[in-house]
Design a protein around this motif. Structure first.
Motif, PDB file in Angstrom:
ATOM      1  N   LEU A 200       0.843  -1.195   0.000  1.00 42.32           N
ATOM      2  CA  LEU A 200       0.000   0.000   0.000  1.00 42.32           C
ATOM      3  C   LEU A 200       0.881   1.248   0.000  1.00 42.32           C
ATOM      4  O   LEU A 200       1.638   1.489   0.942  1.00 42.32           O
ATOM      5  N   TYR A 201       0.753   2.036  -1.046  1.00 40.51           N
ATOM      6  CA  TYR A 201       1.550   3.251  -1.200  1.00 40.51           C
ATOM      7  C   TYR A 201       1.093   4.294  -0.186  1.00 40.51           C
ATOM      8  O   TYR A 201      -0.100   4.583  -0.081  1.00 40.51           O
ATOM      9  N   GLN A 202       2.034   4.862   0.561  1.00 45.39           N
ATOM     10  CA  GLN A 202       1.707   5.826   1.616  1.00 45.39           C
ATOM     11  C   GLN A 202       1.947   7.252   1.141  1.00 45.39           C
ATOM     12  O   GLN A 202       3.071   7.592   0.769  1.00 45.39           O
ATOM     13  N   THR A 203       0.874   8.052   1.178  1.00 44.69           N
ATOM     14  CA  THR A 203       1.014   9.437   0.719  1.00 44.69           C
ATOM     15  C   THR A 203       0.654  10.457   1.789  1.00 44.69           C
ATOM     16  O   THR A 203       0.837  11.647   1.591  1.00 44.69           O
ATOM     17  N   ALA A 204       0.155  10.000   2.934  1.00 48.62           N
ATOM     18  CA  ALA A 204      -0.227  10.941   3.991  1.00 48.62           C
ATOM     19  C   ALA A 204       1.005  11.680   4.502  1.00 48.62           C
ATOM     20  O   ALA A 204       2.107  11.136   4.526  1.00 48.62           O
ATOM     21  N   LYS A 205       0.823  12.931   4.911  1.00 47.88           N
ATOM     22  CA  LYS A 205       1.889  13.762   5.466  1.00 47.88           C
ATOM     23  C   LYS A 205       3.118  13.809   4.558  1.00 47.88           C
ATOM     24  O   LYS A 205       4.248  13.900   5.034  1.00 47.88           O
ATOM     25  N   ASP A 206       2.917  13.719   3.264  1.00 46.54           N
ATOM     26  CA  ASP A 206       4.023  13.788   2.294  1.00 46.54           C
ATOM     27  C   ASP A 206       5.147  12.804   2.585  1.00 46.54           C
ATOM     28  O   ASP A 206       6.320  13.088   2.388  1.00 46.54           O
ATOM     29  N   GLU A 207       4.783  11.618   3.087  1.00 52.00           N
ATOM     30  CA  GLU A 207       5.784  10.577   3.358  1.00 52.00           C
ATOM     31  C   GLU A 207       6.498  10.182   2.073  1.00 52.00           C
ATOM     32  O   GLU A 207       7.680   9.906   2.071  1.00 52.00           O
ATOM     33  N   SER A 208       5.728  10.114   0.985  1.00 53.01           N
ATOM     34  CA  SER A 208       6.292   9.758  -0.312  1.00 53.01           C
ATOM     35  C   SER A 208       6.355  11.019  -1.166  1.00 53.01           C
ATOM     36  O   SER A 208       5.413  11.805  -1.178  1.00 53.01           O
ATOM     37  N   TYR A 209       7.491  11.217  -1.828  1.00 53.30           N
ATOM     38  CA  TYR A 209       7.635  12.403  -2.665  1.00 53.30           C
ATOM     39  C   TYR A 209       8.691  12.146  -3.725  1.00 53.30           C
ATOM     40  O   TYR A 209       9.472  11.208  -3.615  1.00 53.30           O
ATOM     41  N   ALA A 210       8.683  12.982  -4.742  1.00 61.26           N
ATOM     42  CA  ALA A 210       9.677  12.836  -5.801  1.00 61.26           C
ATOM     43  C   ALA A 210       9.956  14.174  -6.457  1.00 61.26           C
ATOM     44  O   ALA A 210       9.089  15.038  -6.509  1.00 61.26           O
ATOM     45  N   TYR A 211      11.180  14.303  -6.930  1.00 62.17           N
ATOM     46  CA  TYR A 211      11.583  15.469  -7.719  1.00 62.17           C
ATOM     47  C   TYR A 211      12.136  14.927  -9.026  1.00 62.17           C
ATOM     48  O   TYR A 211      12.770  13.875  -9.036  1.00 62.17           O
ATOM     49  N   ARG A 212      11.889  15.655 -10.084  1.00 66.28           N
ATOM     50  CA  ARG A 212      12.414  15.240 -11.379  1.00 66.28           C
ATOM     51  C   ARG A 212      12.817  16.492 -12.154  1.00 66.28           C
ATOM     52  O   ARG A 212      12.103  17.488 -12.129  1.00 66.28           O
ATOM     53  N   GLY A 213      13.943  16.437 -12.806  1.00 67.65           N
ATOM     54  CA  GLY A 213      14.402  17.575 -13.604  1.00 67.65           C
ATOM     55  C   GLY A 213      15.177  17.048 -14.797  1.00 67.65           C
ATOM     56  O   GLY A 213      15.155  15.855 -15.068  1.00 67.65           O
ATOM     57  N   LYS A 214      15.895  17.926 -15.479  1.00 68.40           N
ATOM     58  CA  LYS A 214      16.697  17.500 -16.629  1.00 68.40           C
ATOM     59  C   LYS A 214      17.874  16.663 -16.133  1.00 68.40           C
ATOM     60  O   LYS A 214      18.741  17.177 -15.437  1.00 68.40           O
ATOM     61  N   GLY A 215      17.908  15.392 -16.461  1.00 67.75           N
ATOM     62  CA  GLY A 215      19.010  14.532 -16.047  1.00 67.75           C
ATOM     63  C   GLY A 215      19.128  14.349 -14.554  1.00 67.75           C
ATOM     64  O   GLY A 215      20.207  14.092 -14.033  1.00 67.75           O
ATOM     65  N   PHE A 216      18.017  14.476 -13.839  1.00 73.80           N
ATOM     66  CA  PHE A 216      18.080  14.419 -12.387  1.00 73.80           C
ATOM     67  C   PHE A 216      16.739  13.958 -11.817  1.00 73.80           C
ATOM     68  O   PHE A 216      15.694  14.401 -12.269  1.00 73.80           O
ATOM     69  N   ARG A 217      16.769  13.040 -10.880  1.00 72.54           N
ATOM     70  CA  ARG A 217      15.552  12.650 -10.184  1.00 72.54           C
ATOM     71  C   ARG A 217      15.923  12.173  -8.788  1.00 72.54           C
ATOM     72  O   ARG A 217      17.028  11.676  -8.551  1.00 72.54           O
ATOM     73  N   TRP A 218      15.001  12.343  -7.879  1.00 71.67           N
ATOM     74  CA  TRP A 218      15.264  12.007  -6.491  1.00 71.67           C
ATOM     75  C   TRP A 218      13.920  11.745  -5.839  1.00 71.67           C
ATOM     76  O   TRP A 218      12.958  12.465  -6.099  1.00 71.67           O
ATOM     77  N   GLY A 219      13.819  10.732  -5.015  1.00 76.61           N
ATOM     78  CA  GLY A 219      12.536  10.501  -4.392  1.00 76.61           C
ATOM     79  C   GLY A 219      12.605   9.551  -3.222  1.00 76.61           C
ATOM     80  O   GLY A 219      13.604   8.863  -3.016  1.00 76.61           O
ATOM     81  N   GLN A 220      11.535   9.549  -2.464  1.00 75.88           N
ATOM     82  CA  GLN A 220      11.349   8.584  -1.392  1.00 75.88           C
ATOM     83  C   GLN A 220       9.927   8.059  -1.530  1.00 75.88           C
ATOM     84  O   GLN A 220       8.985   8.830  -1.621  1.00 75.88           O
TER      85      GLN A 220
END
Length: 147
Positions: free
Chosen positions: A47-67
């Motif tokens: 079960l994917y957890q999204t409450a309180k921004d537990e899961s997040y991601a950033y994506r850009g040109k040639g760059f990504r980061w997430g939890q």
């Protein structure tokens, strides 16, 4: 006054993120919520957890980061086996770097990599020992600057 506090907190988060990761100023990094990356699968019953921004991601040109945080009712080894086998096969094709155990075998950590990406998967048992099901908390971190 409340609005000012909210803005300060938001600015602080952005400043901390910038200090950790420092994407190029023109990378056009985009904050994405509720979306895992296509090449990082999870067990189908997790079960994917999204409450309180537990899961997040950033994506850009040639760059990504997430939890990405999941709750999963299964044995620890079942989750470890999933991450040892599924993401390492096509179409995902991650290379498994290693598996280690901590906290008297209540936590498993898997290190994976693919090209420039580094992925750390932490699987932690969070239910009591005598529970009917073992509830696991799976945290998938991609390119984690805090590691």
């Amino acid at each position: 006054a409340m609005r000012l506090v909210t803005l300060m907190a938001a600015a602080l988060c952005v400043a901390q993120f910038a200090a950790c990761e420092t994407p190029p100023a023109d990378s056009g990094s985009v904050y994405i919520t509720n979306e895992s990356f296509e090449d990082l699968p999870a067990p189908k019953d997790a079960l994917y957890q999204t409450a309180k921004d537990e899961s997040y991601a950033y994506r850009g040109k040639g760059f990504r980061w997430g939890q990405f945080v999941y709750l999963y009712d299964a044995e620890l080894e079942q989750a470890v086996d999933f991450y040892k086998t599924v993401p390492t096969q096509p179409p995902y094709s991650w290379a498994l770097g290693g598996v280690s155990y901590r906290d008297s075998l209540k936590t498993a950590i898997l290190e994976m990599n693919k090209n420039e990406d580094r992925c750390r998967i932490e699987i932690r048992r969070i239910s009591p020992d005598k529970a009917e099901t073992t509830r696991l908390r799976i945290v998938v971190r991609l390119n984690d600057p805090k590691k």
